[in-house]
Design a protein around this motif. Structure first.
Motif, PDB file in Angstrom:
ATOM      1  N   GLN A   1      -1.825  11.708   5.165  1.00 33.63           N
ATOM      2  CA  GLN A   1      -2.148  10.605   6.058  1.00 33.63           C
ATOM      3  C   GLN A   1      -1.058  10.325   7.091  1.00 33.63           C
TER       4      GLN A   1
ATOM      5  N   HIS B   1       0.807  -1.221   0.000  1.00 36.79           N
ATOM      6  CA  HIS B   1       0.000   0.000   0.000  1.00 36.79           C
ATOM      7  C   HIS B   1       0.839   1.270   0.000  1.00 36.79           C
TER       8      HIS B   1
ATOM      9  N   LYS C   1       0.379  14.716  -2.163  1.00 36.76           N
ATOM     10  CA  LYS C   1       1.483  13.996  -2.807  1.00 36.76           C
ATOM     11  C   LYS C   1       1.599  12.578  -2.251  1.00 36.76           C
ATOM     12  N   LYS C   2       1.841  11.623  -3.139  1.00 35.27           N
ATOM     13  CA  LYS C   2       2.030  10.238  -2.721  1.00 35.27           C
ATOM     14  C   LYS C   2       3.414  10.082  -2.086  1.00 35.27           C
ATOM     15  N   ILE C   3       3.492   9.262  -1.036  1.00 40.09           N
ATOM     16  CA  ILE C   3       4.740   9.186  -0.284  1.00 40.09           C
ATOM     17  C   ILE C   3       5.842   8.453  -1.048  1.00 40.09           C
ATOM     18  N   ASP C   4       5.476   7.602  -2.021  1.00 35.60           N
ATOM     19  CA  ASP C   4       6.542   6.975  -2.814  1.00 35.60           C
ATOM     20  C   ASP C   4       7.232   8.012  -3.694  1.00 35.60           C
ATOM     21  N   ASP C   5       6.450   8.974  -4.228  1.00 35.02           N
ATOM     22  CA  ASP C   5       7.044  10.068  -4.997  1.00 35.02           C
ATOM     23  C   ASP C   5       7.878  10.976  -4.084  1.00 35.02           C
TER      24      ASP C   5
ATOM     25  N   GLY D   1       2.474   2.917  -2.291  1.00 34.62           N
ATOM     26  CA  GLY D   1       2.210   3.878  -3.364  1.00 34.62           C
ATOM     27  C   GLY D   1       0.843   4.523  -3.308  1.00 34.62           C
ATOM     28  N   ASN D   2      -0.063   4.019  -2.452  1.00 35.99           N
ATOM     29  CA  ASN D   2      -1.414   4.579  -2.364  1.00 35.99           C
ATOM     30  C   ASN D   2      -1.587   5.520  -1.182  1.00 35.99           C
ATOM     31  N   THR D   3      -0.540   5.711  -0.395  1.00 37.97           N
ATOM     32  CA  THR D   3      -0.613   6.572   0.786  1.00 37.97           C
ATOM     33  C   THR D   3      -0.127   7.967   0.423  1.00 37.97           C
ATOM     34  N   ASN D   4      -0.887   8.989   0.844  1.00 37.94           N
ATOM     35  CA  ASN D   4      -0.444  10.355   0.564  1.00 37.94           C
ATOM     36  C   ASN D   4       0.130  11.015   1.820  1.00 37.94           C
TER      37      ASN D   4
ATOM     38  N   GLU E   1       5.790   3.762   7.516  1.00 39.40           N
ATOM     39  CA  GLU E   1       4.680   3.185   6.773  1.00 39.40           C
ATOM     40  C   GLU E   1       4.988   1.755   6.323  1.00 39.40           C
TER      41      GLU E   1
END
Length: 447
Positions: free
Chosen positions: A230, A222, A307-311, A224-227, A345
């Motif tokens: 959150q 998950h 913004k997504k946390i992976d980015d 890539g789906n966390t911003n 995360e």
């Protein structure tokens, strides 16, 4: 034996009876149709086998094809450069051949058994043609092709290059239609895949796997789906310094906070102008109260809350920043996020000597009653209650904390002693700190 005699009831006798009837009634015309049927069956087998042959070629074999100067290898390579169009060509050709076989066989049976009913002809088609098509037209050639993929691909490459040209208009249409449908359902399929992967993680858990291992894997799924919103520290919990502070006040705040990086603002926290690093202060500890520490301020790093946390992780790595100021659509400060927040995360909570312990954020009165600090995350609250996170799933995305949940239930700023009910849980606001929810009592209805 007459053509309208009643066939025996046993399956084996039925086959013998049909073979005799076909031989008696056959003519050169019918034998010609039979020959065409056998030829079409051979084409069906060739096409079905070629589908497996082309699409089972490994990357290593493709590399060998690229290095080869053989014309057959060049044709195979050329066909594989447009795999969607090749697949469309194979499917169109195979369906055309199979439909032709069915029509011709049905016509032949009507010619040989003119007095038979439609139902009898249908039974004959199902009893004879279906096994033949499945075994000789699908199963056998695909088994052969799987073991001899390059041989069959080279042998049929010229044939399929010709068919690709013949069926190109219809093949192109099928490819474009498929791409449109694929794009329409791309996001939906992605979400479904994530859920399936999470279920697969649960199912594949072995006795040697710990809960921490499982949670790490789910966190990766998950990620890539966390911003940013959150996981950030909200604005009201940010410890920052004003650029008007004296050097002595700065040192005192650093000692009390225990943080190695502090945002610096001008007038209000909405005007963040930089970040002060503790390591930059170390060589100036002997300076007086009038030392201009403002010269040590470093440029801040701002990110939007959506913004997504992976980015964000990639940007943090590129900019070599460990901390980012989260801003809303108006440019105001919304919160603060650190590299540690992002790593948590995946790895779970990372606590140091300055972090408030998990146990300090709540008090258990009895098995059905708890008192929580409203800053506690909903995930931690569920862990304390011993319940699944999806119990408060509808609040997880927008409100990461208990305070956010209370505000959502209230629809306005709650007052002290306000009571709210959600499912089997009753929340009572015990304290209010200015415009913030302080502590909340939670009681389950089955108490």
């Amino acid at each position: 034996m007459e053509s309208d005699s009643v066939p025996p009831s046993e399956p084996f006798s039925l086959i013998i009876w049909m073979a005799i009837m076909l031989a008696i009634n056959a003519s050169y015309y019918h034998l010609l149709i039979s020959l065409v049927l056998v030829t079409l069956l051979a084409f069906s087998a060739l096409i079905s086998g070629s589908e497996v042959a082309f699409f089972s070629i490994t990357p290593a074999q493709i590399q060998d094809l690229k290095e080869s100067e053989d014309k057959a290898d060049f044709r195979v390579r050329n066909l594989l450069e447009r795999p969607r169009l090749l697949l469309a060509t194979i499917l169109i050709s195979n369906n055309f051949v199979n439909v032709s076989i069915i029509i011709l066989f049905n016509f032949l049976m009507n010619q040989l058994l003119p007095d038979s009913s439609i139902q009898v002809i249908a039974v004959i088609n199902a009893a004879i043609l279906t096994p033949i098509l499945v075994f000789f037209g699908e199963v056998s050639p695909k088994v052969f092709a799987n073991q001899n993929n390059l041989f069959l691909a080279r042998m049929t490459a010229r044939f399929f290059k010709f068919l690709r040209g013949v069926t190109y208009p219809l093949g192109w249409l099928l490819v474009k239609t498929g791409l449109i449908i694929e794009r329409r359902f791309e996001n939906l399929n992605h979400e479904i895949d994530l859920d399936e992967i999470e279920k697969a993680i649960d199912l594949s858990t072995t006795d040697g796997s710990t809960q921490e291992d499982v949670e790490i894997l789910k966190g990766i799924v998950h990620f890539g789906n966390t911003n940013v919103k959150q996981i950030m520290t909200p604005r009201v919990d940010i410890i920052a310094v004003q650029n008007a502070y004296s050097f002595g006040e700065i040192l005192e705040l650093v000692r009390e906070s225990g943080y190695s990086r502090l945002p610096v603002y001008e007038e209000t926290i909405d005007k963040i102008e930089g970040v002060l690093y503790l390591k930059d202060l170390l060589e100036h500890l002997d300076k007086g109260d009038d030392y201009l520490w403002q010269e040590l301020i470093r440029e801040p790093f701002f990110v939007p809350e959506a913004k997504k946390i992976d980015d964000l992780l990639r940007e943090i790595q590129a900019n070599r920043k460990h901390q980012a100021i989260v801003v809303d659509e108006y440019g105001g400060t919304k919160g603060l996020v650190t590299l540690e927040d992002i790593l948590e995360e995946v790895l779970g909570e990372i606590r140091d000597e300055f972090d408030e312990s998990f146990e300090q954020s709540y008090k258990k009165i009895n098995k059905n009653s708890f008192v929580f600090d409203a800053k506690i995350t909903l995930i931690d609250m569920c862990e304390a209650l011993g319940i699944e996170e999806d119990e408060f799933e509808e609040f997880m995305a927008e409100n990461g904390t208990l305070a956010g949940l209370i505000l959502e239930l209230a629809g306005e700023l709650p007052k002290k002693e306000s009571v709210f009910t959600y499912k089997k849980y009753v929340f009572t606001v015990l304290t209010m700190e200015k415009n913030r929810v302080g502590r909340v009592k939670l009681i389950t209805e089955n108490a």
